[in-house]
Motif scaffolding. Structure first.
Motif, PDB file in Angstrom:
ATOM      1  N   ARG A  21       0.770  -1.151   0.199  1.00 23.61           N
ATOM      2  CA  ARG A  21       0.025  -0.014  -0.160  1.00 23.61           C
ATOM      3  C   ARG A  21       0.711   1.232   0.147  1.00 23.61           C
ATOM      4  NH1 ARG A  21      -3.564   0.295   4.933  1.00 23.61           N
ATOM      5  NH2 ARG A  21      -1.575  -0.799   5.789  1.00 23.61           N
ATOM      6  N   ALA A  22       0.983   1.812  -1.008  1.00 21.51           N
ATOM      7  CA  ALA A  22       2.078   3.021  -1.318  1.00 21.51           C
ATOM      8  C   ALA A  22       1.121   4.422  -0.665  1.00 21.51           C
ATOM      9  CB  ALA A  22       2.308   3.163  -2.788  1.00 21.51           C
ATOM     10  N   VAL A  23      -0.162   4.730  -1.054  1.00 18.67           N
ATOM     11  CA  VAL A  23      -0.832   5.657  -0.691  1.00 18.67           C
ATOM     12  C   VAL A  23      -2.184   5.119  -0.246  1.00 18.67           C
ATOM     13  CG1 VAL A  23      -1.811   7.983  -1.413  1.00 18.67           C
ATOM     14  CG2 VAL A  23       0.697   7.220  -2.371  1.00 18.67           C
TER      15      VAL A  23
ATOM     16  N   PRO B 200       1.797   3.341   4.638  1.00 22.39           N
ATOM     17  CA  PRO B 200       1.122   3.936   3.543  1.00 22.39           C
ATOM     18  C   PRO B 200       0.848   5.324   3.600  1.00 22.39           C
ATOM     19  CG  PRO B 200      -0.682   2.708   4.753  1.00 22.39           C
ATOM     20  CD  PRO B 200       0.664   2.633   5.338  1.00 22.39           C
ATOM     21  N   GLY B 201       1.254   6.173   2.407  1.00 22.74           N
ATOM     22  CA  GLY B 201       1.477   7.789   2.665  1.00 22.74           C
ATOM     23  C   GLY B 201      -0.283   8.223   2.955  1.00 22.74           C
ATOM     24  N   ARG B 202      -0.322   9.043   3.878  1.00 21.58           N
ATOM     25  CA  ARG B 202      -1.484   9.670   4.248  1.00 21.58           C
ATOM     26  C   ARG B 202      -0.922  11.123   4.529  1.00 21.58           C
ATOM     27  NH1 ARG B 202      -1.994   5.079   7.605  1.00 21.58           N
ATOM     28  NH2 ARG B 202      -3.466   3.502   7.015  1.00 21.58           N
ATOM     29  N   ILE B 203      -1.922  12.085   4.851  1.00 22.70           N
ATOM     30  CA  ILE B 203      -1.621  13.293   5.076  1.00 22.70           C
ATOM     31  C   ILE B 203      -1.709  13.374   6.468  1.00 22.70           C
ATOM     32  CG2 ILE B 203      -2.339  15.736   4.772  1.00 22.70           C
ATOM     33  CD1 ILE B 203      -3.521  15.223   1.859  1.00 22.70           C
ATOM     34  N   ALA B 204      -0.559  13.825   7.066  1.00 24.31           N
ATOM     35  CA  ALA B 204      -0.648  14.012   8.576  1.00 24.31           C
ATOM     36  C   ALA B 204      -1.079  15.307   8.981  1.00 24.31           C
ATOM     37  CB  ALA B 204       0.922  13.993   8.979  1.00 24.31           C
TER      38      ALA B 204
END
Length: 255
Positions: free
Chosen positions: A20-22, A211-215
């Motif tokens: 899961r990349a994003v 996996p990249g999420r917006i912090a």
């Protein structure tokens, strides 16, 4: 200008593992806004940029540019990579004109604009040189000219100054700000450098580890035009500390 709603991207490796990349990224970017993406290595920043460009499809969610769904490469976008990716057998001018050729445009009609862009970026007089005769910073300027030639409204930049030395990187950052002030494109810019992210941006998007999420999305709120001296401004330092805290706290690393 750009709208991402719940966007995710999952890859499957050769061994069949799922990566899961994003995941669940929602971000809206206004026209003529300068937005930077920053986060730890492998957090999906570059993947997100490729999704916006239409270079790879999203697994989930939706991406729109000017209210149109992105399902293929977006014609009105210029892409600048970390490496200049110039054609060594073509002159500087011909490398810039290559973007018009790729879009099926008559490169002869874009010759004057190409020369004007080279002049704008301090490359006037180098149009007949070849990539091997240029420094790394000069090559990256050629790549930026190539991306700007068709006059795209959107510029997507994937760590374009990451391979440059510190002084050249600062010079190129200021050069990009000057071009942006004059031409007012919408820019989505990926970087590993926190100071670079803040210096350039209207807003900084801080991403989590994969996996990249917006912090968090931070408003920079510093006056323009900007110079390197701005890094000594207490407001700059405050934003920098907040970004650094978000990145390193999530990685369990003391600041």
């Amino acid at each position: 200008m750009i709208r991402l709603d719940g966007v995710g991207k999952t890859y499957r490796t050769r061994r069949g593992d799922v990566v899961r990349a994003v995941e669940d990224v929602t971000l809206h970017v206004e026209a003529n806004e300068f937005v930077t993406l920053v986060g730890p290595s492998g957090c999906g920043k570059s993947t997100l940029l490729k999704l916006v460009a239409g270079l790879t499809p999203a697994t989930s969610g939706a991406i729109h540019i000017r209210e149109q769904p992105v399902r293929e490469p977006f014609a009105d976008a210029g892409f600048v990579f970390q490496q200049p990716v110039l054609l060594p057998w073509r002159s500087v001018l011909d490398n810039v004109l290559f973007s018009a050729e790729m879009l099926g445009l008559d490169s002869r009609l874009y010759r004057k604009l190409a020369l004007d862009l080279l002049e704008l970026t301090g490359l006037g007089g180098f149009e007949t040189k070849y990539p091997r005769e240029l420094s790394g910073g000069m090559q990256q300027r050629v790549a930026i000219c190539r991306a700007l030639l068709p006059d795209p409204s959107l510029l997507l930049m994937d760590e374009p100054f990451g391979a440059l030395d510190a002084m050249t990187r600062e010079e190129m950052s200021l050069e990009l700000l000057r071009i942006w002030e004059e031409r007012r494109k919408t820019i989505l810019f990926v970087t590993h450098s926190i100071p670079e992210a803040i210096l350039l941006a209207d807003r900084v998007v801080v991403m989590t580890p994969r996996p990249g999420r917006i912090a968090r999305i931070l408003e920079v709120g510093l006056p323009r035009p900007r110079t390197m001296e701005l890094e000594f401004d207490p407001r700059f330092k405050a934003v920098s500390e907040e970004v650094r805290g978000l990145i390193f706290a999530r990685r369990g690393v003391p600041r």
